[in-house]
Write a protein that holds these residues in place. Structure first.
Motif, PDB file in Angstrom:
ATOM      1  N   SER A  38       0.825  -1.170  -0.093  1.00 50.46           N
ATOM      2  CA  SER A  38       0.021   0.040   0.078  1.00 50.46           C
ATOM      3  C   SER A  38       0.843   1.020  -0.058  1.00 50.46           C
ATOM      4  O   SER A  38       1.824   1.282   0.877  1.00 50.46           O
ATOM      5  CB  SER A  38      -0.770   0.045   1.215  1.00 50.46           C
ATOM      6  OG  SER A  38      -1.793   1.254   1.162  1.00 50.46           O
ATOM      7  N   ALA A  39       0.514   2.213  -0.930  1.00 52.78           N
ATOM      8  CA  ALA A  39       1.261   3.399  -0.800  1.00 52.78           C
ATOM      9  C   ALA A  39       0.246   4.699  -0.785  1.00 52.78           C
ATOM     10  O   ALA A  39      -0.802   4.440  -0.888  1.00 52.78           O
ATOM     11  CB  ALA A  39       1.745   3.575  -2.059  1.00 52.78           C
ATOM     12  N   ASP A  40       0.780   5.609   0.052  1.00 50.84           N
ATOM     13  CA  ASP A  40       0.224   6.823   0.017  1.00 50.84           C
ATOM     14  C   ASP A  40       0.523   7.741  -1.009  1.00 50.84           C
ATOM     15  O   ASP A  40       1.651   7.983  -1.083  1.00 50.84           O
ATOM     16  CB  ASP A  40       0.457   7.462   1.373  1.00 50.84           C
ATOM     17  CG  ASP A  40      -0.362   8.614   2.078  1.00 50.84           C
ATOM     18  OD1 ASP A  40      -1.578   8.719   2.072  1.00 50.84           O
ATOM     19  OD2 ASP A  40       0.308   9.833   1.696  1.00 50.84           O
ATOM     20  N   ILE A  41      -0.346   7.976  -1.940  1.00 49.75           N
ATOM     21  CA  ILE A  41      -0.105   8.859  -3.127  1.00 49.75           C
ATOM     22  C   ILE A  41      -1.078  10.158  -2.995  1.00 49.75           C
ATOM     23  O   ILE A  41      -2.273  10.015  -3.157  1.00 49.75           O
ATOM     24  CB  ILE A  41      -0.211   8.205  -4.465  1.00 49.75           C
ATOM     25  CG1 ILE A  41       0.477   6.712  -4.489  1.00 49.75           C
ATOM     26  CG2 ILE A  41      -0.157   8.928  -5.409  1.00 49.75           C
ATOM     27  CD1 ILE A  41       0.257   6.018  -5.741  1.00 49.75           C
ATOM     28  N   ASP A  63      -6.767   4.512 -10.597  1.00 49.05           N
ATOM     29  CA  ASP A  63      -6.175   5.067  -9.609  1.00 49.05           C
ATOM     30  C   ASP A  63      -5.770   6.851  -9.608  1.00 49.05           C
ATOM     31  O   ASP A  63      -5.685   7.358  -8.841  1.00 49.05           O
ATOM     32  CB  ASP A  63      -4.578   4.530  -9.499  1.00 49.05           C
ATOM     33  CG  ASP A  63      -4.930   3.023  -8.917  1.00 49.05           C
ATOM     34  OD1 ASP A  63      -6.173   2.930  -8.282  1.00 49.05           O
ATOM     35  OD2 ASP A  63      -4.057   2.329  -8.848  1.00 49.05           O
ATOM     36  N   ALA A  64      -5.575   7.213 -10.901  1.00 51.34           N
ATOM     37  CA  ALA A  64      -5.072   8.579 -11.145  1.00 51.34           C
ATOM     38  C   ALA A  64      -6.331   9.406 -10.605  1.00 51.34           C
ATOM     39  O   ALA A  64      -6.384  10.490  -9.985  1.00 51.34           O
ATOM     40  CB  ALA A  64      -4.718   8.941 -12.561  1.00 51.34           C
ATOM     41  N   VAL A  92       2.312  13.304 -15.602  1.00 49.08           N
ATOM     42  CA  VAL A  92       1.987  13.969 -14.488  1.00 49.08           C
ATOM     43  C   VAL A  92       2.964  14.196 -13.266  1.00 49.08           C
ATOM     44  O   VAL A  92       3.974  13.537 -13.521  1.00 49.08           O
ATOM     45  CB  VAL A  92       0.739  13.471 -13.759  1.00 49.08           C
ATOM     46  CG1 VAL A  92      -0.347  13.311 -14.722  1.00 49.08           C
ATOM     47  CG2 VAL A  92       1.179  12.107 -13.432  1.00 49.08           C
ATOM     48  N   LYS A  93       2.826  15.439 -12.323  1.00 50.90           N
ATOM     49  CA  LYS A  93       3.604  15.325 -11.413  1.00 50.90           C
ATOM     50  C   LYS A  93       2.806  14.965 -10.131  1.00 50.90           C
ATOM     51  O   LYS A  93       1.824  15.476  -9.897  1.00 50.90           O
ATOM     52  CB  LYS A  93       4.115  16.944 -11.198  1.00 50.90           C
ATOM     53  CG  LYS A  93       4.828  17.311 -10.122  1.00 50.90           C
ATOM     54  CD  LYS A  93       6.167  16.768 -10.084  1.00 50.90           C
ATOM     55  CE  LYS A  93       6.943  17.802 -11.001  1.00 50.90           C
ATOM     56  NZ  LYS A  93       8.374  17.584 -10.975  1.00 50.90           N
ATOM     57  N   ILE A  94       3.372  14.036  -9.377  1.00 48.82           N
ATOM     58  CA  ILE A  94       2.762  13.539  -8.231  1.00 48.82           C
ATOM     59  C   ILE A  94       3.383  14.103  -7.192  1.00 48.82           C
ATOM     60  O   ILE A  94       4.654  14.175  -6.864  1.00 48.82           O
ATOM     61  CB  ILE A  94       2.973  11.962  -7.960  1.00 48.82           C
ATOM     62  CG1 ILE A  94       2.380  11.298  -9.163  1.00 48.82           C
ATOM     63  CG2 ILE A  94       2.535  11.415  -6.978  1.00 48.82           C
ATOM     64  CD1 ILE A  94       2.870   9.721  -9.518  1.00 48.82           C
ATOM     65  N   ASP A  95       2.699  14.785  -6.274  1.00 47.87           N
ATOM     66  CA  ASP A  95       3.043  15.754  -5.066  1.00 47.87           C
ATOM     67  C   ASP A  95       3.947  14.921  -4.016  1.00 47.87           C
ATOM     68  O   ASP A  95       4.985  15.367  -3.754  1.00 47.87           O
ATOM     69  CB  ASP A  95       2.186  16.578  -4.360  1.00 47.87           C
ATOM     70  CG  ASP A  95       1.433  17.413  -5.336  1.00 47.87           C
ATOM     71  OD1 ASP A  95       1.843  17.980  -6.163  1.00 47.87           O
ATOM     72  OD2 ASP A  95       0.227  17.647  -5.169  1.00 47.87           O
TER      73      ASP A  95
END
Length: 121
Positions: A38-41, A63-64, A92-95
């Motif tokens: 599990s990741a926190d995105i 997911d996006a 995209v840029k993921i914060d």
């Protein structure tokens, strides 16, 4: 019983630019040898397959959408090779991405078209 392999992640993602101080975590492979966690995105929990040979973070359209990237408004102009052939992805840029306390920020990613990818890599 399937022998569980372990991997030490000195770098969370190949695509992320890490500061001089690197973080580390350990993941156990599931049956079949894959590393699923599990990741926190961007503040949302997403199940991901950690691909140790990946050159970019690849997000499914679904997911996006769930993390607020609005994939319907993106420009899909980056050709990528997938298991199902060639597709066009959107940059995209993921914060922020966090896995087991290892955090990276400002990560370059790609969003694949709807239905082109099941899950996030």
């Amino acid at each position: 019983m399937v022998k569980m392999r372990r991997i030490l992640l000195a770098v969370l993602l190949v695509a992320a630019t890490m500061p001089a101080q690197a973080a580390m975590t350990e993941l156990k492979a599931v049956q079949g040898g894959h590393f699923i966690t599990s990741a926190d995105i961007n503040g949302s929990s997403v199940t991901v397959l950690v691909d140790t040979g990946a050159t970019a973070v690849a997000l499914s359209y679904e997911d996006a959408s769930s993390i607020g990237l609005r994939p319907g408004s993106l420009d899909y102009d980056v050709p990528v090779s997938t298991a199902n052939g060639i597709a066009n992805a959107a940059r995209v840029k993921i914060d922020q991405i966090s896995i087991d306390g290892v955090d990276v920020e400002d990560v370059e990613g790609l969003v694949l078209p709807e239905g082109a990818l099941q899950g996030t890599l």
